[in-house]
Design an enzyme around this catalytic site. Structure first.
Site, mmCIF file in Angstrom:
data_model
loop_
_atom_site.group_PDB
_atom_site.id
_atom_site.type_symbol
_atom_site.label_atom_id
_atom_site.label_comp_id
_atom_site.label_asym_id
_atom_site.label_seq_id
_atom_site.Cartn_x
_atom_site.Cartn_y
_atom_site.Cartn_z
ATOM 1 N NE ARG A 4 0.971 -4.153 -2.073
ATOM 2 C CZ ARG A 4 2.139 -3.542 -1.969
ATOM 3 N NH1 ARG A 4 3.252 -4.247 -1.979
ATOM 4 N NH2 ARG A 4 2.200 -2.225 -1.841
ATOM 5 C CG HIS A 5 -4.542 -3.226 -3.798
ATOM 6 N ND1 HIS A 5 -3.814 -2.311 -4.535
ATOM 7 C CD2 HIS A 5 -4.334 -2.890 -2.501
ATOM 8 C CE1 HIS A 5 -3.210 -1.473 -3.732
ATOM 9 N NE2 HIS A 5 -3.492 -1.803 -2.490
ATOM 10 N N GLY A 6 -4.034 -4.643 -7.164
ATOM 11 C CA GLY A 6 -3.202 -4.102 -8.234
ATOM 12 C C GLY A 6 -2.793 -2.661 -7.967
ATOM 13 N N GLY B 44 -2.254 4.326 2.594
ATOM 14 C CA GLY B 44 -2.889 3.969 3.859
ATOM 15 C C GLY B 44 -4.297 3.452 3.689
ATOM 16 N NE ARG C 158 -5.521 0.644 -1.621
ATOM 17 C CZ ARG C 158 -5.964 1.397 -0.617
ATOM 18 N NH1 ARG C 158 -7.028 2.175 -0.794
ATOM 19 N NH2 ARG C 158 -5.366 1.388 0.565
ATOM 20 C CD GLU D 288 -1.533 -1.151 3.792
ATOM 21 O OE1 GLU D 288 -1.623 -1.903 4.772
ATOM 22 O OE2 GLU D 288 -0.728 -1.335 2.861
ATOM 23 C CG MET E 161 -0.437 5.474 5.936
ATOM 24 S SD MET E 161 0.841 4.594 6.870
ATOM 25 C CE MET E 161 2.131 5.819 6.990
ATOM 26 N N GLY F 103 -0.630 -4.086 1.091
ATOM 27 C CA GLY F 103 0.774 -4.397 1.325
ATOM 28 C C GLY F 103 1.116 -4.673 2.767
#
Length: 209
Positions: free
Chosen positions: A10-12, A24, A65, A92, A95, A157
């Protein structure tokens, strides 16, 4: 079942994460200093585990990201970031009209935004559904199943939870309609091999998407 190992990261932390905004599928939300530190920690841990110049295929979501995080990790591993492949199927959850808004603002308007059973984000009324996420990550898996050896995949996430759930053949959450693994904080790396999962790095970020 793939022969190689999959490191799903998972990215920072990003400026949206730090501000508690629903990120999102937003393409370009830069890492914070904490996010870069998390990427450094992932790179250091993977270098300790794999050594330098490991035989490792590099994959990332097409978001900035994820690519920023991958660049830092690749430097630690002495791998060529330019050899990485980006794929929009790893982005992701979309949203919809909730995207970019503050968590508190949306919660005040619609109530809880997290699914009580799984702990993951609820889909927005006009956003992407969990079966749609599962369909795109399954398509990516099917297309890349013959990747040789180990690979590193930098993503997000919610979408990483669905990918891991599919790869581990977990039962579907009734509330989501798809399998999903437990959420991990930003800066985490999960290793999946032989149908089993091990957490290689547990990041210091917050768990929400």
């Amino acid at each position: 079942m793939r022969q190689g190992r999959d490191f799903i990261a998972r990215h920072g932390e990003t400026v949206f994460n730090a501000a508690r905004r629903l990120q999102g599928e937003a393409l370009h939300t830069p890492l914070t200093r904490a996010g870069f530190a998390q990427a450094e920690a992932m790179g250091e841990a993977l270098r300790a585990l794999l050594g330098t110049k490991p035989a490792l295929s590099l994959w990332a979501s097409s978001t900035g990201r994820a690519l920023q995080t991958l660049a830092v990790i690749a430097e630690h591993l002495e791998l060529d970031w330019h050899a990485a492949r980006a794929d929009s199927r790893l982005v992701e959850i979309g949203m919809g009209s909730w995207g970019g808004r503050y968590y508190a603002e949306v919660i005040a308007e619609v109530g809880p935004v997290f699914d009580a059973a799984s702990g993951l984000l609820r889909p927005a009324p006009d956003g992407e559904t969990y079966p749609q996420i599962a369909a795109r990550v399954r398509a990516w898996l099917a297309e890349t199943d013959d990747d040789p050896g180990d690979r590193l995949v930098i993503m997000h996430g919610v979408s990483s939870c669905v990918l891991r759930g599919v790869m581990l053949d977990l039962p579907a959450w009734p509330s989501l309609g798809v399998p999903a693994a437990a959420s991990l904080p930003q800066g985490s790396v999960a290793l999946i091999a032989g149908g089993r999962e091990e957490i290689v790095v547990r990041g210091g970020g917050s768990a929400p998407a």
